[in-house]
Design a protein around this motif. Structure first.
Motif, PDB file in Angstrom:
ATOM      1  N   GLY A  97      49.082   7.790 -35.072  1.00 20.58           N
ATOM      2  CA  GLY A  97      49.061   9.207 -34.752  1.00 20.58           C
ATOM      3  C   GLY A  97      50.229   9.680 -33.911  1.00 20.58           C
ATOM      4  N   THR A  98      50.041  10.860 -33.325  1.00 21.61           N
ATOM      5  CA  THR A  98      51.000  11.419 -32.378  1.00 21.61           C
ATOM      6  C   THR A  98      50.209  11.981 -31.201  1.00 21.61           C
ATOM      7  OG1 THR A  98      50.938  13.621 -33.408  1.00 21.61           O
ATOM      8  CG2 THR A  98      52.614  12.084 -34.204  1.00 21.61           C
ATOM      9  N   ILE A  99      50.865  12.068 -30.040  1.00 22.14           N
ATOM     10  CA  ILE A  99      50.250  12.667 -28.857  1.00 22.14           C
ATOM     11  C   ILE A  99      51.118  13.849 -28.447  1.00 22.14           C
ATOM     12  CG2 ILE A  99      49.409  12.298 -26.513  1.00 22.14           C
ATOM     13  CD1 ILE A  99      49.186   9.346 -27.097  1.00 22.14           C
ATOM     14  N   THR A 100      50.514  15.025 -28.338  1.00 18.99           N
ATOM     15  CA  THR A 100      51.233  16.262 -28.058  1.00 18.99           C
ATOM     16  C   THR A 100      50.695  16.898 -26.788  1.00 18.99           C
ATOM     17  OG1 THR A 100      51.441  16.613 -30.450  1.00 18.99           O
ATOM     18  CG2 THR A 100      51.930  18.487 -29.025  1.00 18.99           C
ATOM     19  N   ALA A 101      51.595  17.395 -25.934  1.00 11.01           N
ATOM     20  CA  ALA A 101      51.193  18.008 -24.668  1.00 11.01           C
ATOM     21  C   ALA A 101      50.497  19.350 -24.912  1.00 11.01           C
ATOM     22  CB  ALA A 101      52.417  18.213 -23.780  1.00 11.01           C
ATOM     23  N   GLU A 102      49.314  19.529 -24.306  1.00 13.87           N
ATOM     24  CA  GLU A 102      48.636  20.819 -24.343  1.00 13.87           C
ATOM     25  C   GLU A 102      48.922  21.623 -23.081  1.00 13.87           C
ATOM     26  OE1 GLU A 102      44.495  19.845 -25.104  1.00 13.87           O
ATOM     27  OE2 GLU A 102      44.808  20.271 -27.233  1.00 13.87           O
ATOM     28  N   SER A 103      49.427  20.953 -22.058  1.00 14.77           N
ATOM     29  CA  SER A 103      49.895  21.576 -20.826  1.00 14.77           C
ATOM     30  C   SER A 103      51.125  20.770 -20.413  1.00 14.77           C
ATOM     31  CB  SER A 103      48.814  21.503 -19.739  1.00 14.77           C
ATOM     32  OG  SER A 103      48.571  20.151 -19.371  1.00 14.77           O
ATOM     33  N   GLU A 104      51.747  21.152 -19.313  1.00  9.72           N
ATOM     34  CA  GLU A 104      52.824  20.278 -18.834  1.00  9.72           C
ATOM     35  C   GLU A 104      52.217  18.929 -18.467  1.00  9.72           C
ATOM     36  OE1 GLU A 104      56.432  21.430 -16.308  1.00  9.72           O
ATOM     37  OE2 GLU A 104      55.123  20.425 -14.857  1.00  9.72           O
ATOM     38  N   VAL A 105      52.893  17.881 -18.881  1.00 16.56           N
ATOM     39  CA  VAL A 105      52.333  16.527 -18.763  1.00 16.56           C
ATOM     40  C   VAL A 105      53.337  15.609 -18.086  1.00 16.56           C
ATOM     41  CG1 VAL A 105      51.878  14.472 -20.179  1.00 16.56           C
ATOM     42  CG2 VAL A 105      50.701  16.600 -20.690  1.00 16.56           C
ATOM     43  N   GLU A 106      52.806  14.707 -17.248  1.00 10.54           N
ATOM     44  CA  GLU A 106      53.587  13.588 -16.742  1.00 10.54           C
ATOM     45  C   GLU A 106      52.951  12.304 -17.247  1.00 10.54           C
ATOM     46  OE1 GLU A 106      55.960  14.155 -12.690  1.00 10.54           O
ATOM     47  OE2 GLU A 106      53.792  14.316 -12.404  1.00 10.54           O
ATOM     48  N   ALA A 107      53.776  11.398 -17.730  1.00 10.84           N
ATOM     49  CA  ALA A 107      53.262  10.148 -18.289  1.00 10.84           C
ATOM     50  C   ALA A 107      54.109   8.975 -17.825  1.00 10.84           C
ATOM     51  CB  ALA A 107      53.246  10.212 -19.808  1.00 10.84           C
ATOM     52  N   LEU A 108      53.439   7.871 -17.567  1.00 10.17           N
ATOM     53  CA  LEU A 108      54.103   6.623 -17.206  1.00 10.17           C
ATOM     54  C   LEU A 108      54.270   5.780 -18.462  1.00 10.17           C
ATOM     55  CD1 LEU A 108      55.019   4.326 -15.231  1.00 10.17           C
ATOM     56  CD2 LEU A 108      52.584   3.688 -15.097  1.00 10.17           C
ATOM     57  N   PHE A 109      55.516   5.341 -18.715  1.00 10.46           N
ATOM     58  CA  PHE A 109      55.805   4.451 -19.831  1.00 10.46           C
ATOM     59  C   PHE A 109      56.199   3.088 -19.285  1.00 10.46           C
ATOM     60  CE2 PHE A 109      56.256   8.624 -21.553  1.00 10.46           C
ATOM     61  CZ  PHE A 109      55.932   8.532 -22.901  1.00 10.46           C
ATOM     62  N   VAL A 110      55.643   2.032 -19.883  1.00 11.21           N
ATOM     63  CA  VAL A 110      56.019   0.671 -19.513  1.00 11.21           C
ATOM     64  C   VAL A 110      56.301  -0.099 -20.797  1.00 11.21           C
ATOM     65  CG1 VAL A 110      54.626   0.695 -17.403  1.00 11.21           C
ATOM     66  CG2 VAL A 110      53.629  -0.195 -19.520  1.00 11.21           C
ATOM     67  N   ALA A 111      57.057  -1.182 -20.680  1.00  6.60           N
ATOM     68  CA  ALA A 111      57.371  -2.002 -21.843  1.00  6.60           C
ATOM     69  C   ALA A 111      56.095  -2.503 -22.506  1.00  6.60           C
ATOM     70  CB  ALA A 111      58.244  -3.180 -21.423  1.00  6.60           C
ATOM     71  N   LYS A 112      56.082  -2.521 -23.824  1.00  7.59           N
ATOM     72  CA  LYS A 112      54.876  -2.875 -24.560  1.00  7.59           C
ATOM     73  C   LYS A 112      54.387  -4.277 -24.205  1.00  7.59           C
ATOM     74  CE  LYS A 112      52.996  -3.380 -29.237  1.00  7.59           C
ATOM     75  NZ  LYS A 112      53.262  -3.237 -30.692  1.00  7.59           N
ATOM     76  N   HIS A 113      55.301  -5.242 -24.063  1.00  8.84           N
ATOM     77  CA  HIS A 113      54.862  -6.614 -23.764  1.00  8.84           C
ATOM     78  C   HIS A 113      54.176  -6.673 -22.402  1.00  8.84           C
ATOM     79  CE1 HIS A 113      58.064  -7.522 -20.809  1.00  8.84           C
ATOM     80  NE2 HIS A 113      58.839  -6.785 -21.568  1.00  8.84           N
ATOM     81  N   SER A 114      54.627  -5.838 -21.454  1.00  8.35           N
ATOM     82  CA  SER A 114      53.976  -5.792 -20.141  1.00  8.35           C
ATOM     83  C   SER A 114      52.609  -5.123 -20.250  1.00  8.35           C
ATOM     84  CB  SER A 114      54.847  -5.029 -19.145  1.00  8.35           C
ATOM     85  OG  SER A 114      56.025  -5.748 -18.864  1.00  8.35           O
ATOM     86  N   PHE A 115      52.554  -4.030 -20.983  1.00  7.62           N
ATOM     87  CA  PHE A 115      51.302  -3.301 -21.174  1.00  7.62           C
ATOM     88  C   PHE A 115      50.220  -4.220 -21.727  1.00  7.62           C
ATOM     89  CE2 PHE A 115      48.681  -0.649 -24.102  1.00  7.62           C
ATOM     90  CZ  PHE A 115      48.104   0.196 -23.166  1.00  7.62           C
TER      91      PHE A 115
END
Length: 223
Positions: A97-115
């Motif tokens: 899928g996709t994830i779309t902001a419905e309001s202003e959004v802050e997101a934390l991204f980390v490397a997939k292997h760490s996640f």
């Protein structure tokens, strides 16, 4: 932006991240990004490289059909991780899928292997993420049920309106007959009729239904 660790904003949204060591944090190459309304936060190609934690705002999780139509699967709020992201990562399958902001959004991204590694080695993170995953799946089920009920309401309203008029609001019809007409179960139709009655749209008795608010029933046809 590369967030410092520990970080009060991160821990406020995800207390379970306190289990991460400074070495694990550095290895994860974390970044915090801000997204405006209606922008894509996460797409299929991102899932090959990142895991994502929503820190603030709300977002919708969607699938895009081959014809370009959008089907909203669920919503995501601060402190949650997308269930589809977790399942696709663990199964090795593409993110669907996709994830779309419905309001202003802050997101934390980390490397997939760490996640994925954090899920396996830290019980607090695993419990929080999989607990959220279960909640997400339950929400998807509830939303599917709501959509099903909306469809039922439309079918039932159409049947009631078709066989009545302003001049003749009384229908001599049983719940079973209505259920057969709209392709549902009698118990389901009975529950829907009770909702209509409680809202003041109809009156019911044994073997009859009287239409009180045709306009409200008609409004169900456009839902």
């Amino acid at each position: 932006m590369t967030p410092k660790f520990p970080n009060s904003q991160l821990l406020a949204a995800f207390p379970c991240l306190s289990a991460i060591t400074p070495e694990e944090w550095a290895e994860a190459q974390p970044t915090v990004r801000t997204f405006p309304v209606k922008s894509f936060i996460f797409q299929r190609e991102d899932a090959a490289s990142y895991g994502m934690f929503l820190l603030s705002g709300t977002a919708r999780i969607s699938r895009i059909g081959e014809d370009g139509s959008e089907f909203v699967i669920s919503t995501l709020t601060a402190g949650q991780v997308c269930a589809l992201l977790v399942l696709s990562g663990l199964s090795g399958r593409d993110y669907p899928g996709t994830i779309t902001a419905e309001s202003e959004v802050e997101a934390l991204f980390v490397a997939k292997h760490s996640f994925l590694g954090w899920l396996q080695t830290h019980a607090d993170i695993r419990g929080a993420v999989f607990g959220g995953l279960l909640d997400g799946l339950l929400r998807i089920s509830e939303q599917s049920e709501e959509r099903r009920l909306e469809s039922l309401n439309a079918r039932l309203s159409k049947a009631l309106l078709r066989t009545s008029s302003e001049q003749k609001p009384l229908l001599n019809v049983t719940h079973q007959e209505l259920a057969a007409e709209i392709g549902s179960a009698r118990e389901v139709v009975s529950r829907a009729l009770r909702r209509f009655r409680h809202q003041g749209w109809i009156e019911t008795g044994r073997g009859w239904v009287r239409i009180i608010r045709r306009d409200e029933l008609a409004s169900q046809l456009s839902d």
